[in-house]
Motif scaffolding. Structure first.
Motif, short mmCIF file in Angstrom:
data_model
loop_
_atom_site.label_atom_id
_atom_site.label_comp_id
_atom_site.label_asym_id
_atom_site.label_seq_id
_atom_site.Cartn_x
_atom_site.Cartn_y
_atom_site.Cartn_z
N THR A 13 -68.33 1.24 55.15
CA THR A 13 -68.12 2.46 54.36
C THR A 13 -66.71 2.54 53.77
N PHE A 14 -66.00 1.41 53.76
CA PHE A 14 -64.63 1.44 53.23
C PHE A 14 -64.63 1.28 51.72
N GLN A 15 -63.76 2.06 51.07
CA GLN A 15 -63.56 1.95 49.62
C GLN A 15 -62.09 2.27 49.33
N LYS A 16 -61.37 1.33 48.75
CA LYS A 16 -59.98 1.61 48.42
C LYS A 16 -59.90 2.43 47.13
N GLU A 17 -58.79 3.12 46.97
CA GLU A 17 -58.54 3.90 45.76
C GLU A 17 -58.19 2.95 44.63
N LEU A 18 -58.86 3.10 43.51
CA LEU A 18 -58.68 2.20 42.37
C LEU A 18 -57.83 2.87 41.30
#
Length: 365
Positions: free
Chosen positions: A210-215
Motif C-alpha cells: 500500500t505504499f505510494q510516494k509523493e510525486l
C-alpha cells in the motif's frame, strides 16, 4: 498537570506553523479550518480516550497472558512500539475500507488545509473505534502505562507528519512515514487514493503493498469529494454516521455572512483554554463540576462551529454559556478563584464583540 504541558505545546506548535505560513511564506491560512481542527473532537474525544484506556486496562488485568512480564523493560518497550505500529496500520487501513469505520475517520480526511492542526482533527468517536485494534497488546501483557506512553510517542510522530513546512526528509523517507508520505495518504486523487496507512514506520505499507510516494508531477489534492459543508463539530462527527445508517439529516444552506478570521481563531484559543483547564482540574475537582466543565467545553466548540457557519444560534450559545459559567464562578466552591473564570470573562467579552456588524463578512452572491 502532566498532560496540560503537552497539550499546550501542541497548540504552540500549531500557532508557530501558522505564523510561518502566513507571515514568512505569505500563504493563506484558513482560520476556520484551523480552529475546527483544534476543536473538532477535543472535549468529547478526551472522554472517550479515557474509555479506551479503561477498556485496555480491564483486559490487561483480567485476561493478560503476561508473555512479556519477564522481559527487560527496554525490550518490552521496543516490542510494544513495534506491535502498536502494526496494530495502527490495520486500524487505519480498515477505517478506510469499512463503511462504518470510514464514517468515523472521514472527519479527519475532510480537512483541506494540510497542517499540524489537521493532525488534531478527529471524529468524536475515533477513540471508540480504535479500542478493538490495540487489545492484542493488553492480551500479551503490555502494561497499561507502557501502552499509554507508546501511544503518546506514536501520536506525536503522526502529529508531526501533518506539518506543512517539511517537504522531504532524506533517508528517513525509506524508513519512516514522513510528512511527504502522509501528504500522499491524504490525497483524494490518483495515484494517492488508499495508500500509506502506516503511522510511524513505512515497513507495513511496503510489506502489504500500500505504499505510494509523493510525486512532484502530480500534486496532492486534499479533502474529500463529498465534504460536508459545515464547521459545526457536532454535525461533522455525526452526519457521516447518520448518512451511513440511512437516517434523515439536515441539509446545510449557504451562510449569508461569515465570522472574520480574527474572531474565529481567538474563539478557538479560548475554547482550547477550556480544554487545558479541564485537563488540569480533572484530578481534583468534584465529579459534578468536572462534568459541567466538560459540557462547557463541548458546548463552546459546537457554538464556535455555529458561528463559523454564520448561524444565529451559534452566537446566542457562545454568549449564554460564558455568562452561565461566570455565574458558576460565584456559586460553586470549586470554580471560585479558578482561572476558568478569567477565560469565561474573556470569552463573554469576545461574545459581545461578535454581535457587531464589523465582526462579520457578508457573503456575496
Amino acid at each position: 498537570m502532566t498532560l496540560v504541558l503537552p497539550s499546550a505545546l501542541l497548540l504552540l506548535l500549531v500557532a508557530i506553523e501558522a505564523f510561518v505560513l502566513r507571515v514568512v511564506q505569505r500563504k493563506d491560512v484558513p482560520w476556520n479550518q484551523v480552529v475546527f481542527n483544534l476543536n473538532s473532537g477535543h472535549t468529547v474525544l478526551w472522554l472517550f480516550r479515557g474509555l479506551e484506556i479503561a477498556v485496555f486496562h480491564a483486559v490487561y488485568t483480567r485476561f493478560g497472558l503476561g508473555l512479556v512480564n519477564d522481559w527487560h523493560p527496554i525490550v518490552q518497550f521496543g516490542v510494544a512500539m513495534l506491535f502498536w505500529d502494526f496494530c495502527f496500520y490495520w486500524l487505519h487501513r480498515l477505517h478506510h475500507a469499512w463503511g462504518i469505520l470510514w464514517a468515523v475517520h472521514v472527519v479527519h480526511h475532510e480537512g483541506e488545509h494540510f497542517s499540524l492542526s489537521l493532525g488534531i482533527r478527529n471524529s468524536w468517536y475515533s477513540s471508540i473505534t480504535s479500542i478493538p485494534f490495540f487489545l492484542v497488546l493488553a492480551l500479551i501483557g503490555v502494561p497499561t502505562e507502557v501502552f499509554i506512553a507508546v501511544g503518546g510517542i506514536h501520536y506525536f510522530i503522526q502529529f508531526y507528519n501533518h506539518n506543512a513546512l517539511v517537504k522531504k526528509s532524506g533517508f528517513l523517507e525509506h524508513v519512516m512515514i514522513t510528512p511527504s508520505h502522509h501528504r500522499a495518504h491524504h490525497g483524494r486523487n490518483e495515484p494517492y487514493v488508499n495508500c500509506n496507512f502506516g503511522g510511524t514506520l513505512v515497513l507495513w505499507d511496503k510489506m502489504f503493498g500500500t505504499f505510494q510516494k509523493e510525486l512532484d508531477e502530480i500534486p496532492v489534492e486534499f479533502g474529500t469529494y463529498d465534504h460536508i459543508q459545515t464547521d459545526n463539530v457536532f454535525w461533522a462527527s455525526n452526519l457521516p454516521i447518520l448518512t451511513w445508517l440511512g437516517l434523515p439529516h439536515p441539509e446545510f444552506r449557504p451562510a449569508l455572512k461569515t465570522l472574520k478570521g480574527f474572531w474565529i481563531w481567538t474563539a478557538g484559543l479560548l475554547s482550547f483554554a477550556i480544554l487545558l483547564f479541564y485537563i488540569h482540574a480533572e484530578a481534583f475537582w468534584p465529579s459534578f463540576d468536572r462534568n459541567v466543565l466538560l459540557a462547557y467545553g463541548a458546548a463552546a466548540a459546537i457554538a464556535i462551529g455555529g458561528m463559523t457557519d454564520g448561524r444565529m444560534w451559534g452566537r446566542i450559545t457562545w454568549s449564554v454559556i460564558h455568562l452561565m459559567v461566570l455565574g458558576l464562578c460565584f456559586e460553586r466552591e470549586a470554580w471560585q478563584g479558578s482561572s476558568v473564570g478569567y477565560v469565561a470573562a474573556a470569552a463573554f467579552l469576545h461574545a459581545l464583540l461578535t454581535w457587531r456588524k464589523q465582526s462579520w463578512n457578508v457573503v456575496s452572491g
